[in-house]
Design an enzyme around this catalytic site. Structure first.
Site, PDB file in Angstrom:
ATOM      1  N   LYS A  78       0.082  20.662  -6.243  1.00  0.00           N
ATOM      2  CA  LYS A  78      -0.780  20.995  -4.833  1.00  0.00           C
ATOM      3  C   LYS A  78      -2.297  22.011  -5.643  1.00  0.00           C
ATOM      4  CE  LYS A  78      -0.394  24.632  -0.745  1.00  0.00           C
ATOM      5  NZ  LYS A  78       1.031  25.378  -0.733  1.00  0.00           N
ATOM      6  N   SER A 158       1.151  25.145   4.481  1.00  0.00           N
ATOM      7  CA  SER A 158       0.369  24.905   3.740  1.00  0.00           C
ATOM      8  C   SER A 158       0.425  23.795   2.798  1.00  0.00           C
ATOM      9  CB  SER A 158      -0.853  25.705   3.552  1.00  0.00           C
ATOM     10  OG  SER A 158       0.180  26.365   2.044  1.00  0.00           O
ATOM     11  N   SER A 182       5.735  26.956   3.753  1.00  0.00           N
ATOM     12  CA  SER A 182       4.302  26.590   3.489  1.00  0.00           C
ATOM     13  C   SER A 182       5.293  25.426   2.677  1.00  0.00           C
ATOM     14  CB  SER A 182       3.431  27.022   2.403  1.00  0.00           C
ATOM     15  OG  SER A 182       2.375  27.757   3.543  1.00  0.00           O
TER      16      SER A 182
END
Lengths: 507, 483
Positions: A78, A158, A182
């Site tokens: 990420k 996210s 997330s």
């Protein structure tokens, strides 16, 4: 090479050690898959050369019989994790050109364990969102489509880039961060496993901060075993993070005994929220039955403060974010828009650098911390947080873990909730409580809804008892035997680059 | 009570001081970067100090120890549980956009400082609190016509903010408070007290009132960096406020800056323009929890502090409180004095240290640590006086020679032949010679003009170039003149 990208992480590990294939072959297959998956927009930055170089080193080690725990396994990271000399953006314009001179603890541990980096994945800007549509680099698409409906869907957020690329078989696993859901919500939206460990289990050092007391790094993988493997590589005490817990990291895979006989599983009545689709309720009931069949005892429990979790979260998280994001001022790194005065430089830089959702949360956070409002909002929200943790503590006197749905819906279309922040925030209703309490929780793909989209079930456990969570998740996974795959599989001959058509039936 | 006379009567000035004391520590409060003063700009900056994304603070235990020691030295409550908060505001030399400080729960609570007043008396001033916080960096506005440069070397350096009660009533008391606080910090080794280098900075809260009335509106004068300036700033500010009130105006609560060149203060920002700092607990740091046993061990290992030392000097060496106060102001002076006084006449030691030595050091512009005359040598000189090797008059010359050469007094006396003559025969010969040459004066003396005795002593000393033992000279003269 496609076959190599369909392997689970555990199978790839075993295959490498048996010399069924090389790390270079495995990496090459994934590099090709990442390229093939570009229509998903899952990456901000791809790092194929690095992946091949790391794989070559892995092959040398494998040949010498010196394989490390994650030797040669290609992962996606990420873009919230700082990676040394590699662009790190948090999917924000304000971090334009930012190449950190340091490596986050979590990723440093992964590389030290032999893992291979494919690139940095797209996300909601600064991890603020549940759809990966607030990225400066554009939305990431979910590899799943509703059969018969060509509209592109969000992968959740996210950590949507990480979830999408793992679901589409472009990476064996990925790192994510979970602040309000997330990791777990995108896992649920993309039909994969997402594990949010206990707060303090994984170091936050080098992870771009959203809300410090809520940010939890964790893994996204296609199986529970893979999540156990990857979490072990990510976890561990870090003296550089004062909130990192000085506790030993167990062998989480060893917890996957499949034996949950006699375990008490809490079913919180407050998680039946208004407007939740009946099929989610049905899936939840099915989950209860599966665990019962495996010998566990469902127990109805009450978590009375649940309804206050979301409002408390949307005070605490923006408050911390407003302060954490103050450093993006155009002075030392990232974007700077010059102005005629210092104030103007700040204003122009931050107005140009932050997207609408980030600006909204910075404003909310600034407001709730302001003189005259602090006690009414921030202090009260922190009190609610204490009560939510107490709810869980009380429940865990009676049960060993808790089973709930992961999210109140399946994936929605890109743009569907973008103009309604409250509807968007409601996505986190089942995931936020475990973040506020800092306790471990996992989402396991458990079935498809009527429109053919994946849904996850969530297991919540006691602090630092990830082992029980994994054990129950393993049983749930086995019982659900979720074998459906998304319409888009990276590099698959039937669907490669074909995400636009959207007519592929689940397998 | 010291009052200021205005046009319309007397006024009392009320002062509280907030002192920022830089902690003596090789590393910063949260980053581990170095803290040396005067390094090249931006060479002592870690990615934590520069607030790079994902960087996290880790508390420096040594700085906590220094703060607790200081709290103990101020006879203050030590809070076993304290919390770090973020103080949020935007400024380029504050990289994170917030300063990590302690707001509602500081590490040290109420304490006190005893002021030594010029008349030898004492006065107690309350300490409200002491908390730990980070320093900001430095904005350099004079390096470029239109740009501001930043030096982040100081960013993240550990400070103690020490807040006094509004107990001070004059600029002199404020000066005495600062000097005493600096003395305690130096004794403890927790702050070097160097105001020129900015290790000790002071914000002054000043208001005025009619004696017996409630507090007036206060103004805060920021960042005053010498004791003299603090006193000047307070005097100016008190008179400014008195003038405003006496002319029918009201004092505005505001933050002011001291202009050292003019000796005045000027407005920086009003209460309405004050920042809303949006304090909240720093989620990157756990609350600071101290082990009571650790605090107790620090307390047990504290050095003797100025007040205790002063009391001991008065009791053990029979010094006046004023003299003792002067000697203990700096630990080095006190140690020096004790090294000289030990086993000798303390009053004589104090006189030499405070008189000849301090005077000489003042002239040379050096501190006692750099004194050319070591305590050992000064003590040895007192021994030479005591055993009659040199006279008190010769000692002045010996001291001057020691100051110049740094040599031990024995060597100086031997090399220069300043050894006092104690040989009775030699002295007797000199006495006889003087008496033989001054027959008139001898007759006058014997006729009752006894004041002439000193004249004879002087003549003998002159004849022996000052080296004759005065006691022996006296004795012989008396015998011969009276005999």
């Amino acid at each position: 090479m496609t076959a190599l990208t369909r392997l689970t992480m555990a199978a790839a590990r075993d295959g490498l050690r048996r010399r069924n294939f090389t790390a270079t072959e495995l990496a090459a297959a994934h590099v090709a898959a990442v390229e093939a998956a570009r229509p998903l927009n899952a990456f901000v930055t791809e790092t194929p050369e690095l992946a091949m170089a790391q794989a070559a080193e892995s092959d040398r080690r494998l040949q010498r019989g010196e394989a490390r725990p994650l030797e040669g396994l290609p992962l996606a990271i990420k873009d919230l994790f700082c990676t040394k000399d590699i662009l790190t953006t948090a999917s924000s314009h304000i971090l334009d050109g930012f190449k950190p001179p340091y490596e986050s603890t979590v990723t440093a541990q992964l590389w030290a364990a032999g893992a291979v980096m494919l690139g940095k994945t797209n996300m909601d800007e600064f991890a603020m969102g549940s759809s990966t549509t607030t990225s400066y680099y554009g939305p990431t698409e979910n590899p799943w489509r509703r059969p018969g409906d060509n509209r592109p869907l969000v992968p959740g957020g996210s950590s949507g880039g990480s979830a999408a690329i793992v679901a589409a078989c472009g990476a064996l696993g990925a790192t994510g961060t979970d602040t309000g859901g997330s990791i777990r919500q995108p896992a649920s939206f993309t039909g994969i496993v997402g594990m949010k460990p206990t707060y303090g289990r994984c170091s936050r050092w080098g992870v771009v901060a959203f809300a410090s007391s809520l940010d939890h790094p964790g893994p996204l993988t296609r199986t529970v075993r893979d999540a156990a493997m990857l979490l072990r590589g990510m976890a561990g005490h870090d003296p550089k993070d004062s909130t990192s817990a000085p506790v030993a990291v167990p062998d989480f895979e060893a917890a996957l005994t499949g034996d949950i006989r006699g375990l008490k599983v809490g079913i919180p009545k407050e998680y039946r929220v208004d407007g939740m689709p009946g099929e989610i309720e049905t899936l939840w009931q099915r989950g209860i039955e599966w665990l019962k069949t495996a010998g566990a005892h469902p127990v109805e429990i009450s978590l009375p403060m649940t309804k206050y979790a979301l409002p408390a979260y949307y005070i605490v998280a923006p408050a911390e974010a407003s302060s954490n994001l103050a450093r993006y001022d155009g002075v030392r790194f990232g974007l700077r828009v010059d102005g005629k005065s210092l104030e103007e430089m700040y204003e122009l830089t931050r107005a140009a650098g932050f997207g609408a959702e980030v600006r909204r949360r910075v404003l909310i956070g600034t407001y709730v911390l302001s003189a005259g409002y602090y006690d009414a909002y921030y202090v009260k929200a922190q009190r609610v947080r204490t009560l939510i943790a107490r709810d869980f503590a009380e429940a865990f006197k009676m049960v060993d873990c808790i089973l709930t749905p992961t999210a109140p819906s399946s994936a929605f279309a890109i743009g569907e909730k973008s103009d309604d922040p409250i509807a968007m925030y409601l996505n986190d209703v089942f995931t936020v409580p475990a973040d506020l309490a800092g306790i471990p929780a996992i989402s396991v793909p458990a079935g498809l809804d009527e429109s053919g989209l994946p849904l996850g079930l969530q297991i919540i456990g006691r602090a630092f008892d990830e082992e029980t969570v994994f054990r129950v998740a393993g049983v749930l996974e086995e019982a659900a035997s979720f074998t459906a795959t998304p319409q888009f599989i990276a590099g698959a001959s039937s669907s490669g680059g074909d995400i636009g058509s959207g007519h592929h039936e689940p397998h | 009570m010291s009052l200021i006379e205005g046009r319309t009567g007397s006024w009392e000035v009320v002062i509280g001081l907030e002192v920022h004391a830089q902690i003596v520590s090789a590393a910063k409060l949260f980053s581990g970067a170095a803290t040396a003063f005067g390094a090249e700009p931006n060479t002592q900056v870690s990615t934590i100090d520069a607030a790079f994304p994902g960087m996290l603070p880790v508390i420096n235990g040594h700085c906590v120890e220094q703060a607790v020691k200081t709290g103990l030295g101020l006879a203050a409550e030590i809070n076993l549980h304290s919390v770090f908060d973020r103080k949020n505001y935007f400024y380029p030399d504050l990289p994170a956009g917030y300063q990590i400080s302690q707001y509602l729960q500081p590490v040290v609570g109420r304490g006190k400082i005893v002021l030594d007043l010029p008349d030898g008396g004492v006065r107690e001033v309350g300490i409200t609190r002491l908390h730990l916080e980070q320093d900001a960096g430095k904005s350099l506005h004079d390096q470029h016509p239109s740009l501001t440069y930043l030096d982040l070397n100081r960013a993240g350096v550990a400070l103690m903010e020490i807040v006094s009660e509004p107990d001070l009533r004059s600029a002199e008391e404020a000066g005495a408070y600062l000097r005493k606080l600096r003395s305690i910090l130096r004794y403890l080794g927790t702050c070097d007290g160097n105001m020129e280098e900015g290790s000790l900075r002071c914000d002054c809260n000043v208001s005025v009132r009619r004696p017996g009335e409630g507090y007036g509106t206060r103004c805060e004068i920021k960042n005053v960096n010498s004791v003299r300036y603090v006193m000047q700033a307070i005097d100016y500010e008190a008179r400014r406020q008195i003038e405003i009130i006496e002319e029918g105006g009201t004092v505005r609560q505001e933050t002011r800056l001291f202009d050292a060149g003019r000796g005045t203060t000027r407005s920086m920002r009003s209460k309405e323009e004050a920042h809303d700092y949006r304090y909240f607990p720093d989620p990157d740091l756990l609350p600071l929890t101290l082990d009571p046993a650790w605090v107790a061990s620090l307390k047990a290992s504290l050095p003797e502090l100025p007040d205790a030392k002063k009391a001991r000097f008065v009791a053990a060496y029979a010094l006046s409180p004023a003299d003792a106060g002067i000697l203990v102001a700096e630990r080095a002076s006190a140690d020096y004095f004790e090294a000289v006084a030990r086993g000798r006449d303390p009053k004589q030691a104090a006189n030499w240290v405070m008189g000849d030595l301090f005077g000489a050091l003042n002239r040379l512009g050096v501190g006692i640590e750099a004194s050319p005359v070591s305590a050992e040598n000064l003590g040895a000189m007192l021994d030479l006086i005591a055993d009659g090797t040199i006279s008190g008059r010769l000692a002045k010359d010996v001291f001057a020679a020691m100051l110049e050469s740094g040599d031990p007094p024995g060597k100086i006396v031997a090399e220069r032949g300043w050894k006092q003559v104690t040989d009775a025969g030699a002295i007797e010969a000199a006495v006889d010679a003087v008496l033989a040459a001054q027959t008139d004066k001898v007759a006058e003396f014997r006729a009752g003009k006894e004041k002439l005795f000193g004249f004879f002593v002087g003549q003998v000393m002159k004849a022996t170039e000052g080296k004759a033992n005065p006691a022996a000279v006296n004795e012989l003269l008396r015998k011969k003149l009276n005999g």
